[in-house]
Motif scaffolding. Structure first.
Motif, PDB file in Angstrom:
ATOM      1  N   VAL B  96      -1.403   7.072 -55.746  1.00 52.78           N
ATOM      2  CA  VAL B  96      -1.508   7.515 -54.351  1.00 52.78           C
ATOM      3  C   VAL B  96      -2.794   8.329 -54.160  1.00 52.78           C
ATOM      4  CG1 VAL B  96      -0.509   8.957 -52.557  1.00 52.78           C
ATOM      5  CG2 VAL B  96       0.957   7.489 -53.912  1.00 52.78           C
ATOM      6  N   THR B  97      -3.045   9.238 -55.096  1.00 52.81           N
ATOM      7  CA  THR B  97      -4.253  10.054 -55.001  1.00 52.81           C
ATOM      8  C   THR B  97      -5.492   9.166 -55.010  1.00 52.81           C
ATOM      9  OG1 THR B  97      -3.051  11.581 -56.418  1.00 52.81           O
ATOM     10  CG2 THR B  97      -5.364  12.097 -55.975  1.00 52.81           C
ATOM     11  N   PHE B  98      -5.534   8.246 -55.985  1.00 54.68           N
ATOM     12  CA  PHE B  98      -6.703   7.377 -56.104  1.00 54.68           C
ATOM     13  C   PHE B  98      -6.876   6.515 -54.850  1.00 54.68           C
ATOM     14  CE2 PHE B  98      -8.422   3.212 -57.447  1.00 54.68           C
ATOM     15  CZ  PHE B  98      -9.710   3.626 -57.731  1.00 54.68           C
ATOM     16  N   PHE B  99      -5.780   5.959 -54.342  1.00 54.35           N
ATOM     17  CA  PHE B  99      -5.872   5.108 -53.154  1.00 54.35           C
ATOM     18  C   PHE B  99      -6.425   5.906 -51.977  1.00 54.35           C
ATOM     19  CE2 PHE B  99      -2.104   2.232 -54.634  1.00 54.35           C
ATOM     20  CZ  PHE B  99      -2.921   1.698 -55.603  1.00 54.35           C
ATOM     21  N   ALA B 100      -5.927   7.158 -51.837  1.00 55.00           N
ATOM     22  CA  ALA B 100      -6.391   7.987 -50.718  1.00 55.00           C
ATOM     23  C   ALA B 100      -7.889   8.253 -50.841  1.00 55.00           C
ATOM     24  CB  ALA B 100      -5.612   9.296 -50.688  1.00 55.00           C
ATOM     25  N   ILE B 101      -8.329   8.529 -52.059  1.00 52.56           N
ATOM     26  CA  ILE B 101      -9.766   8.765 -52.265  1.00 52.56           C
ATOM     27  C   ILE B 101     -10.567   7.503 -51.925  1.00 52.56           C
ATOM     28  CG2 ILE B 101     -11.519   9.203 -54.028  1.00 52.56           C
ATOM     29  CD1 ILE B 101      -9.359  10.946 -55.417  1.00 52.56           C
ATOM     30  N   MET B 102     -10.022   6.352 -52.316  1.00 48.09           N
ATOM     31  CA  MET B 102     -10.736   5.098 -52.049  1.00 48.09           C
ATOM     32  C   MET B 102     -10.780   4.784 -50.549  1.00 48.09           C
ATOM     33  SD  MET B 102     -12.038   4.071 -54.811  1.00 48.09           S
ATOM     34  CE  MET B 102     -12.540   2.383 -54.635  1.00 48.09           C
ATOM     35  N   GLY B 135      -7.689  -2.100 -46.894  1.00 47.68           N
ATOM     36  CA  GLY B 135      -6.913  -2.574 -48.043  1.00 47.68           C
ATOM     37  C   GLY B 135      -6.227  -1.436 -48.776  1.00 47.68           C
ATOM     38  N   PHE B 136      -6.930  -0.320 -48.939  1.00 42.00           N
ATOM     39  CA  PHE B 136      -6.321   0.787 -49.674  1.00 42.00           C
ATOM     40  C   PHE B 136      -5.267   1.519 -48.842  1.00 42.00           C
ATOM     41  CE2 PHE B 136      -9.638   0.020 -52.766  1.00 42.00           C
ATOM     42  CZ  PHE B 136      -8.969   0.260 -53.950  1.00 42.00           C
ATOM     43  N   VAL B 137      -5.405   1.502 -47.505  1.00 39.61           N
ATOM     44  CA  VAL B 137      -4.313   2.017 -46.668  1.00 39.61           C
ATOM     45  C   VAL B 137      -3.065   1.151 -46.892  1.00 39.61           C
ATOM     46  CG1 VAL B 137      -3.481   2.279 -44.306  1.00 39.61           C
ATOM     47  CG2 VAL B 137      -5.765   3.095 -44.906  1.00 39.61           C
ATOM     48  N   LEU B 138      -3.263  -0.170 -46.885  1.00 45.21           N
ATOM     49  CA  LEU B 138      -2.128  -1.075 -47.135  1.00 45.21           C
ATOM     50  C   LEU B 138      -1.522  -0.793 -48.508  1.00 45.21           C
ATOM     51  CD1 LEU B 138      -3.350  -4.539 -45.777  1.00 45.21           C
ATOM     52  CD2 LEU B 138      -1.970  -2.813 -44.643  1.00 45.21           C
ATOM     53  N   LEU B 139      -2.391  -0.565 -49.508  1.00 48.54           N
ATOM     54  CA  LEU B 139      -1.883  -0.284 -50.856  1.00 48.54           C
ATOM     55  C   LEU B 139      -0.993   0.961 -50.847  1.00 48.54           C
ATOM     56  CD1 LEU B 139      -4.884  -1.068 -53.205  1.00 48.54           C
ATOM     57  CD2 LEU B 139      -2.528  -1.720 -53.638  1.00 48.54           C
ATOM     58  N   ILE B 140      -1.402   1.981 -50.087  1.00 47.46           N
ATOM     59  CA  ILE B 140      -0.582   3.192 -50.029  1.00 47.46           C
ATOM     60  C   ILE B 140       0.789   2.874 -49.421  1.00 47.46           C
ATOM     61  CG2 ILE B 140      -0.363   5.491 -48.972  1.00 47.46           C
ATOM     62  CD1 ILE B 140      -3.378   5.780 -49.163  1.00 47.46           C
ATOM     63  N   VAL B 141       0.790   2.117 -48.316  1.00 49.10           N
ATOM     64  CA  VAL B 141       2.070   1.774 -47.672  1.00 49.10           C
ATOM     65  C   VAL B 141       2.947   0.971 -48.641  1.00 49.10           C
ATOM     66  CG1 VAL B 141       3.158   0.594 -45.735  1.00 49.10           C
ATOM     67  CG2 VAL B 141       0.968   1.762 -45.402  1.00 49.10           C
ATOM     68  N   HIS B 142       2.346  -0.034 -49.279  1.00 48.69           N
ATOM     69  CA  HIS B 142       3.122  -0.853 -50.216  1.00 48.69           C
ATOM     70  C   HIS B 142       3.671  -0.010 -51.358  1.00 48.69           C
ATOM     71  CE1 HIS B 142       2.731  -4.958 -48.797  1.00 48.69           C
ATOM     72  NE2 HIS B 142       1.465  -4.755 -48.510  1.00 48.69           N
ATOM     73  N   LEU B 143       2.832   0.897 -51.861  1.00 48.84           N
ATOM     74  CA  LEU B 143       3.258   1.727 -52.982  1.00 48.84           C
ATOM     75  C   LEU B 143       4.439   2.612 -52.580  1.00 48.84           C
ATOM     76  CD1 LEU B 143       2.763   2.627 -55.883  1.00 48.84           C
ATOM     77  CD2 LEU B 143       1.173   4.331 -55.026  1.00 48.84           C
ATOM     78  N   LEU B 144       4.360   3.182 -51.369  1.00 45.24           N
ATOM     79  CA  LEU B 144       5.447   4.066 -50.929  1.00 45.24           C
ATOM     80  C   LEU B 144       6.738   3.273 -50.731  1.00 45.24           C
ATOM     81  CD1 LEU B 144       3.516   6.443 -48.505  1.00 45.24           C
ATOM     82  CD2 LEU B 144       4.183   6.834 -50.894  1.00 45.24           C
ATOM     83  N   LEU B 145       6.613   2.040 -50.210  1.00 48.29           N
ATOM     84  CA  LEU B 145       7.807   1.207 -50.025  1.00 48.29           C
ATOM     85  C   LEU B 145       8.449   0.863 -51.369  1.00 48.29           C
ATOM     86  CD1 LEU B 145       6.555  -1.288 -47.274  1.00 48.29           C
ATOM     87  CD2 LEU B 145       8.297   0.485 -47.006  1.00 48.29           C
ATOM     88  N   LEU B 146       7.595   0.758 -52.380  1.00 46.73           N
ATOM     89  CA  LEU B 146       8.044   0.280 -53.684  1.00 46.73           C
ATOM     90  C   LEU B 146       8.473   1.422 -54.591  1.00 46.73           C
ATOM     91  CD1 LEU B 146       7.805  -2.496 -55.338  1.00 46.73           C
ATOM     92  CD2 LEU B 146       5.700  -1.541 -56.239  1.00 46.73           C
ATOM     93  N   ALA B 147       7.959   2.626 -54.296  1.00 46.56           N
ATOM     94  CA  ALA B 147       7.969   3.727 -55.268  1.00 46.56           C
ATOM     95  C   ALA B 147       9.350   4.018 -55.856  1.00 46.56           C
ATOM     96  CB  ALA B 147       7.396   4.991 -54.624  1.00 46.56           C
ATOM     97  N   ARG B 148      10.383   4.103 -55.007  1.00 52.64           N
ATOM     98  CA  ARG B 148      11.697   4.494 -55.483  1.00 52.64           C
ATOM     99  C   ARG B 148      12.225   3.550 -56.569  1.00 52.64           C
ATOM    100  NH1 ARG B 148      16.360   7.350 -54.016  1.00 52.64           N
ATOM    101  NH2 ARG B 148      18.116   6.052 -54.619  1.00 52.64           N
ATOM    102  N   GLY B 149      12.233   2.261 -56.244  1.00 52.45           N
ATOM    103  CA  GLY B 149      12.727   1.274 -57.211  1.00 52.45           C
ATOM    104  C   GLY B 149      11.879   1.247 -58.473  1.00 52.45           C
TER     105      GLY B 149
END
Lengths: 427, 183
Positions: B96-102, B135-149
């Motif tokens: 998440v940190t890296f994606f935000a920086i990107m 793309g990296f905004v999308l990555l953050i959203v996807h990561l958050l959707l996926l994170a729990r599982g």
């Protein structure tokens, strides 16, 4: 900067960070903590890595392979291969090797080879009385030819790392080594089948049926001719061949084999896109990583150190093989090529090793990493497709690994196997 | 939330499908034209390359969702369950940190390049480089959707597998037909 780079990369990999992000994050940390360069170079290099016309062959060949599997070409090649060898002792094993090798002529990835014709062959072999573990090991081992026989994703990426070779030359260079690997797998199957008494199917199919199967296979086989012949004859570039393969597979699937429907296309394109993205993102990140490696002068300092050892080319090649085998135990060929080739290929050139010969040794060696435990993507793919534990496949691997190693040594010692076809093709 | 996730994924998928298809059509049209008529589309190569850049960044999040980014998880698998969860939590936080920086760096790069024009199509380069921050905004959203599982069970979503095309081949499927006919 280099120490930070490699330490960060190693730590991130070990904790289970995806390779693409491990590369990018370690590059970012190295630039941020260890240098005065603006961090924006990371962004610039990632774009530079992707902004390439030859690279476009990667998504196109992946898409073509997906369309071919969807369009039943895989089954047709399989049936075509089985009819000639199915009746022999260990016949289905031979059919497995031959159909995978033919499929390698239209797909560029080992994983596609294992998941497409490979998975089907395992089911077929099991019904024919073979151990599932043996069938799986044979399939995984044979799938190694996927990226050796053109087209090949890994070769496209290799050519981007080493300017002294072209994609076309590497494609041609892979043909003979690929056939050698195929022969080695056939021989291993012969040996094991004889020892275990695997039977052949009882009779050859009737002549009329063989003719029909062959006719049916011709459109699929034509694609191999178009790709390899077209590139060899200089009629089109690999990228053009890749996009022609896409539309050829589409037309064959819809109009000739009639197994592909328009409604299936979005799902197929999506799968191809996601598989491609995983490759392209690693490439983009590796470009930023390699930028640091190069700016730090690592290739030169290693080259000087190696030069001081006064190695003969063959000793160097053997040392490289050893290094790559160890590397391949843990890593995929793709990051292997992207990280190691910029470092190793200048040394090889300085020692007077033919760049094409060196490329083939590196590519074959790293591809073997796909079937060596503990981390071997082919072992995992096959094990998940046929529901068998990777350990059980590994137990059946030794004869195949010995055969692969023999081919690798042959390729190392005899450059002509790799360089002969490109040299007569004017590359 | 479920509706948002579904719509988000569908939109992302279709963007990817259309872009890769467009890439293939453009390059194929150009190759055919060049061989058949000696005429070539000057902008085709450039547009196709920029589409590939867009495909890469727009698809990165979906590839994450379906577990397509290769990782070496041997060490993780050896750790006790609690350790595994902590390691995966660490990975998610780092990502998440890296994606935000990107997102930020990508936006910065895009802004710097906005006055440069692409050679053939003469559009601002910011349209090309916008792929990275988006793309990296999308990555953050996807990561958050996926994170729990992912953190709890190392779980990814399943991509619908292709329909069973094998069964549509004209005769019996080869997996049986190939052998049964000779036995």
């Amino acid at each position: 900067m280099a120490v930070i780079l490699f330490t960060a990369f190693f730590v991130l990999l070990v904790i289970g960070m995806p390779v693409a992000f491990a590369l990018a994050i370690s590059a970012w940390i190295a630039v941020g903590l260890g240098s005065n360069y603006p961090q924006i170079v990371i962004v610039k290099e990632m774009f530079a890595g992707l902004d390439s016309f030859p690279l476009m062959a990667v998504p196109f060949f992946i898409l073509a392979a997906e369309l071919m599997t969807g369009g039943a070409m895989t089954q047709i090649l399989l049936r075509f291969a089985s009819q000639f060898v199915g009746h022999l002792r260990g016949g289905l094993g031979y059919a497995n090797v031959l159909s995978s090798t033919m499929f390698a002529g239209i797909s560029g990835s080992a994983l596609a080879d294992a998941a497409g014709p490979g998975a089907m062959m395992i089911r077929m072999m099991e019904k024919g009385g073979y151990d599932r573990a043996y069938a799986s090991a044979l399939t995984a081992s044979t799938a190694v030819v996927g990226p050796i026989i053109p087209p090949s994703i890994i070769m496209i990426l290799y050519a981007m790392q080493d300017d002294s070779v072209s994609v076309g030359a590497l494609f041609m260079a892979g043909v003979v080594p690929g056939i050698l690997i195929c022969l080695a797998m056939l021989a291993t199957n012969w040996y094991v089948s004889r020892k275990r008494g695997y039977k052949g199917a009882e009779a050859r199919p009737a002549a009329s049926e063989m003719i029909r199967t062959t006719l049916q296979a011709i459109p699929a086989l034509m694609l191999i001719v178009i790709i390899i012949g077209g590139i060899r004859g200089g009629i089109f570039t690999p990228t053009e061949a890749s996009v022609i393969a896409v539309f050829y597979a589409l037309v064959c699937g819809i109009f000739i084999y009639r197994s592909l429907r328009i409604a299936d296309l979005p799902a197929i394109v999506l799968r191809a896109a996601i598989v491609s993205v995983a490759v392209l993102l690693i490439l983009a990140a590796a470009r930023a990583f390699a930028w640091i490696v190069i700016i730090e002068g690592i290739p030169q300092s290693i080259a000087e150190a190696v030069g001081a050892l006064n190695l003969s080319p063959i000793v160097f090649l053997l040392a490289v093989n050893l290094l790559l085998i160890v590397f391949g135990l843990f890593m995929d060929p793709l990051p292997g090529v992207l990280i190691l080739v910029p470092i190793l290929s200048p040394i090889a050139h300085a020692l007077g090793i033919d760049p094409v010969h060196f490329a083939i040794v590196v590519i074959v060696n790293l591809t073997l990493g796909l079937v060596t435990p503990p981390v071997g993507a082919l072992l995992f793919v096959v094990s998940s497709v046929v529901k068998i534990k990777p350990v059980d496949i590994v137990r059946e691997m030794p004869p195949f690994l010995i055969a692969h190693l023999a081919v690798l040594l042959l390729l190392t010692f005899v450059p002509a196997i790799s360089t002969w076809l490109p040299s007569i093709s004017n590359f | 939330m479920k509706t948002f996730e579904r719509l988000f994924i569908e939109a992302n998928k279709w963007a990817l499908i259309l872009m890769l298809s467009a890439m293939a059509v453009i390059v194929f049209a150009n190759v055919s034209l060049r061989y058949l008529t000696n005429y070539s589309i000057t902008w085709s190569e450039e547009v196709a390359r920029y589409l590939m850049i867009w495909v890469t960044f727009l698809g990165a999040g979906l590839a994450l969702r379906y577990g397509n980014h290769v990782a070496i998880t041997n060490l993780q698998d050896m750790a006790p369950r609690r350790g595994q969860i902590l390691l995966r939590l660490l990975i998610v936080l780092l990502l998440v940190t890296f994606f935000a920086i990107m997102v930020w760096m990508g936006y910065d790069y895009m802004s710097r390049m906005r006055f440069q024009m692409t050679p053939a199509t003469r559009i601002s380069f910011s349209y090309v480089y916008a792929a990275m921050p988006i793309g990296f905004v999308l990555l953050i959203v996807h990561l958050l959707l996926l994170a729990r599982g992912y953190v709890l069970d190392s779980r990814f979503e399943e991509l619908d597998s292709a329909p069973d095309l094998a069964s549509r081949v004209d005769e019996t499927s080869v997996a049986d037909g190939g052998t049964t006919s000779w036995r």
